[in-house]
Design a protein around this motif. Sequence first.
Motif, PDB file in Angstrom:
ATOM      1  N   TYR A   1       0.863  -1.165   0.129  1.00  0.00           N
ATOM      2  CA  TYR A   1       0.054  -0.128  -0.036  1.00  0.00           C
ATOM      3  C   TYR A   1       0.880   1.123   0.013  1.00  0.00           C
ATOM      4  O   TYR A   1       2.044   1.121   0.392  1.00  0.00           O
ATOM      5  CB  TYR A   1      -0.827   0.150   1.250  1.00  0.00           C
ATOM      6  CG  TYR A   1      -1.949  -0.798   1.324  1.00  0.00           C
ATOM      7  CD1 TYR A   1      -1.576  -2.155   1.790  1.00  0.00           C
ATOM      8  CD2 TYR A   1      -3.112  -0.798   0.886  1.00  0.00           C
ATOM      9  CE1 TYR A   1      -2.590  -3.239   2.050  1.00  0.00           C
ATOM     10  CE2 TYR A   1      -4.356  -1.666   1.042  1.00  0.00           C
ATOM     11  CZ  TYR A   1      -3.990  -3.077   1.538  1.00  0.00           C
ATOM     12  OH  TYR A   1      -4.936  -4.055   1.422  1.00  0.00           O
ATOM     13  N   ARG A   2       0.412   2.437  -0.487  1.00  0.00           N
ATOM     14  CA  ARG A   2       1.089   3.714  -0.223  1.00  0.00           C
ATOM     15  C   ARG A   2       0.103   4.734   0.534  1.00  0.00           C
ATOM     16  O   ARG A   2      -1.078   4.657   0.080  1.00  0.00           O
ATOM     17  CB  ARG A   2       1.727   4.108  -1.610  1.00  0.00           C
ATOM     18  CG  ARG A   2       0.697   4.558  -2.579  1.00  0.00           C
ATOM     19  CD  ARG A   2       1.497   5.248  -4.076  1.00  0.00           C
ATOM     20  NE  ARG A   2       0.457   5.726  -5.115  1.00  0.00           N
ATOM     21  CZ  ARG A   2       1.117   5.983  -6.131  1.00  0.00           C
ATOM     22  NH1 ARG A   2       2.344   5.946  -6.322  1.00  0.00           N
ATOM     23  NH2 ARG A   2       0.199   6.314  -6.928  1.00  0.00           N
ATOM     24  N   GLN A   3       0.630   5.704   0.951  1.00  0.00           N
ATOM     25  CA  GLN A   3       0.078   6.687   1.542  1.00  0.00           C
ATOM     26  C   GLN A   3       0.511   8.025   1.217  1.00  0.00           C
ATOM     27  O   GLN A   3       1.668   8.262   1.547  1.00  0.00           O
ATOM     28  CB  GLN A   3      -0.043   6.534   3.237  1.00  0.00           C
ATOM     29  CG  GLN A   3      -1.098   7.567   3.581  1.00  0.00           C
ATOM     30  CD  GLN A   3      -1.170   7.544   5.330  1.00  0.00           C
ATOM     31  OE1 GLN A   3      -0.188   7.064   5.764  1.00  0.00           O
ATOM     32  NE2 GLN A   3      -2.053   8.008   5.756  1.00  0.00           N
TER      33      GLN A   3
ATOM     34  N   GLN B   1      -3.630  11.560   3.225  1.00  0.00           N
ATOM     35  CA  GLN B   1      -4.722  10.660   2.616  1.00  0.00           C
ATOM     36  C   GLN B   1      -4.745   9.412   3.074  1.00  0.00           C
ATOM     37  O   GLN B   1      -3.886   9.030   3.904  1.00  0.00           O
ATOM     38  CB  GLN B   1      -4.444  10.821   1.152  1.00  0.00           C
ATOM     39  CG  GLN B   1      -4.486  11.879   0.395  1.00  0.00           C
ATOM     40  CD  GLN B   1      -4.269  11.631  -1.257  1.00  0.00           C
ATOM     41  OE1 GLN B   1      -4.671  10.687  -1.873  1.00  0.00           O
ATOM     42  NE2 GLN B   1      -4.008  12.846  -1.962  1.00  0.00           N
TER      43      GLN B   1
ATOM     44  N   GLN C   1      -3.679   3.544  -0.195  1.00  0.00           N
ATOM     45  CA  GLN C   1      -3.826   3.152  -1.270  1.00  0.00           C
ATOM     46  C   GLN C   1      -3.561   1.829  -1.868  1.00  0.00           C
ATOM     47  O   GLN C   1      -2.166   1.508  -1.675  1.00  0.00           O
ATOM     48  CB  GLN C   1      -3.767   4.302  -2.557  1.00  0.00           C
ATOM     49  CG  GLN C   1      -4.172   3.742  -3.864  1.00  0.00           C
ATOM     50  CD  GLN C   1      -3.456   4.698  -4.845  1.00  0.00           C
ATOM     51  OE1 GLN C   1      -2.412   5.218  -4.590  1.00  0.00           O
ATOM     52  NE2 GLN C   1      -4.034   4.633  -5.941  1.00  0.00           N
ATOM     53  N   TYR C   2      -4.144   0.981  -2.155  1.00  0.00           N
ATOM     54  CA  TYR C   2      -3.734  -0.367  -2.393  1.00  0.00           C
ATOM     55  C   TYR C   2      -3.056  -0.444  -3.776  1.00  0.00           C
ATOM     56  O   TYR C   2      -3.273   0.326  -4.594  1.00  0.00           O
ATOM     57  CB  TYR C   2      -4.917  -1.374  -2.763  1.00  0.00           C
ATOM     58  CG  TYR C   2      -4.685  -2.734  -3.414  1.00  0.00           C
ATOM     59  CD1 TYR C   2      -4.916  -2.696  -4.847  1.00  0.00           C
ATOM     60  CD2 TYR C   2      -3.875  -3.712  -2.975  1.00  0.00           C
ATOM     61  CE1 TYR C   2      -4.670  -3.826  -5.373  1.00  0.00           C
ATOM     62  CE2 TYR C   2      -3.800  -4.947  -3.341  1.00  0.00           C
ATOM     63  CZ  TYR C   2      -4.222  -5.038  -4.855  1.00  0.00           C
ATOM     64  OH  TYR C   2      -3.863  -6.364  -5.511  1.00  0.00           O
ATOM     65  N   ILE C   3      -1.745  -0.878  -3.734  1.00  0.00           N
ATOM     66  CA  ILE C   3      -1.025  -1.162  -5.151  1.00  0.00           C
ATOM     67  C   ILE C   3      -0.973  -2.490  -5.753  1.00  0.00           C
ATOM     68  O   ILE C   3      -1.465  -2.651  -6.914  1.00  0.00           O
ATOM     69  CB  ILE C   3       0.353  -0.621  -4.798  1.00  0.00           C
ATOM     70  CG1 ILE C   3       0.668   0.641  -3.950  1.00  0.00           C
ATOM     71  CG2 ILE C   3       1.212  -0.771  -5.777  1.00  0.00           C
ATOM     72  CD1 ILE C   3       2.011   1.081  -3.737  1.00  0.00           C
TER      73      ILE C   3
ATOM     74  N   VAL D   1     -15.109   0.990  -2.899  1.00  0.00           N
ATOM     75  CA  VAL D   1     -14.868   2.370  -2.498  1.00  0.00           C
ATOM     76  C   VAL D   1     -15.447   2.556  -1.246  1.00  0.00           C
ATOM     77  O   VAL D   1     -16.516   1.936  -0.849  1.00  0.00           O
ATOM     78  CB  VAL D   1     -15.616   3.351  -3.409  1.00  0.00           C
ATOM     79  CG1 VAL D   1     -15.609   4.733  -3.005  1.00  0.00           C
ATOM     80  CG2 VAL D   1     -15.408   3.064  -4.849  1.00  0.00           C
TER      81      VAL D   1
ATOM     82  N   SER E   1     -10.933   1.610   7.400  1.00  0.00           N
ATOM     83  CA  SER E   1     -10.795   0.537   6.299  1.00  0.00           C
ATOM     84  C   SER E   1     -11.807  -0.452   6.472  1.00  0.00           C
ATOM     85  O   SER E   1     -12.320  -0.579   7.383  1.00  0.00           O
ATOM     86  CB  SER E   1      -9.464   0.074   6.386  1.00  0.00           C
ATOM     87  OG  SER E   1      -9.210  -0.828   7.272  1.00  0.00           O
TER      88      SER E   1
ATOM     89  N   ASP F   1      -8.282  -7.132  -3.166  1.00  0.00           N
ATOM     90  CA  ASP F   1      -7.080  -6.096  -2.700  1.00  0.00           C
ATOM     91  C   ASP F   1      -7.182  -6.220  -1.065  1.00  0.00           C
ATOM     92  O   ASP F   1      -6.550  -5.413  -0.619  1.00  0.00           O
ATOM     93  CB  ASP F   1      -7.436  -4.960  -3.097  1.00  0.00           C
ATOM     94  CG  ASP F   1      -8.693  -4.161  -2.616  1.00  0.00           C
ATOM     95  OD1 ASP F   1      -9.679  -5.151  -2.430  1.00  0.00           O
ATOM     96  OD2 ASP F   1      -8.990  -2.958  -2.869  1.00  0.00           O
TER      97      ASP F   1
ATOM     98  N   THR G   1      -9.653  -1.611   1.726  1.00  0.00           N
ATOM     99  CA  THR G   1     -10.104  -0.533   0.952  1.00  0.00           C
ATOM    100  C   THR G   1     -10.174   0.621   2.068  1.00  0.00           C
ATOM    101  O   THR G   1     -10.866   0.303   3.169  1.00  0.00           O
ATOM    102  CB  THR G   1     -10.965  -0.520   0.139  1.00  0.00           C
ATOM    103  OG1 THR G   1     -11.020  -1.454  -0.863  1.00  0.00           O
ATOM    104  CG2 THR G   1     -11.490   0.889  -0.517  1.00  0.00           C
TER     105      THR G   1
ATOM    106  N   SER H   1     -10.712   8.119   3.150  1.00  0.00           N
ATOM    107  CA  SER H   1      -9.588   9.100   2.778  1.00  0.00           C
ATOM    108  C   SER H   1      -9.282   9.806   4.137  1.00  0.00           C
ATOM    109  O   SER H   1      -8.204  10.764   3.992  1.00  0.00           O
ATOM    110  CB  SER H   1     -10.412  10.167   1.774  1.00  0.00           C
ATOM    111  OG  SER H   1     -11.604  10.584   2.461  1.00  0.00           O
TER     112      SER H   1
END
Lengths: 110, 119
Positions: free
Chosen positions: A36-38, A42, A45-47, B3, B95, B106, B109, B112
């Motif tokens: 993941y990255r952040q 924010q 986010q899954y990579i 989402v 999440s 994945d 999720t 934000s």
Amino acid sequence: DAKTTQPPSMDCAEGRAANLPCNHSTISGNEYVYWYRQIHSQGPQYIIHGLKNNETNEMASLIITEDRKSSTLILPHATLRDTAVYYCIVRAGGYQKVTFGIGTKLQVIP
Amino acid sequence: GAVVSQHPSWVICKSGTSVKIECRSLDFQATTMFWYRQFPKQSLMLMATSNEGSKATYEQGVEKDKFLINHASLTLSTLTVTSAHPEDSSFYICSASTADRPSGVDGYTFGSGTRLTVV
């Protein structure tokens, strides 16, 4: 979940490949490697993720060693927007909680 | 793709008041949701695991009476920070596990995030 070890920071020139290593020597047979990255301020986010085979998607490639004790995330052509903290996580599937380490802060330099 | 919507994105409140943060899975049902807190220049710290229809499971050191978590439906979990104080100022992130999704691959999720500032 198995523990992971990542370098705290790395620099990469814009347009070059960024190779982010991760050690997970205690990974179990049923555990996947997730990245993941952040980006600043924010949510993560899954990579990409993988079990034992190398994986590629539109964002990155994941190379897992044959013994599964380490992996490398490759961003083929780093851009300034790839500047973020990258987290390597190993976990089994399902509903298990995820524990984040400190990750690697990647700085892409113009 | 999966989402997760989190609201509000930022909130400023007075010390002693309560603040509610919502986390919704928009296109899938999430049996399990997770709440994290992140202080500046630090990693995400798991606060609690929220299961639909049952009590949340809190991590060691997290005050359950201060951080109230409700997961009343498969698409909504809320975190209420009660009697907020300046030390509660932080970035809160939820999440949702996509294990419920037939094609989910994945794992998780993330929302934000919500920037809470207590003054």
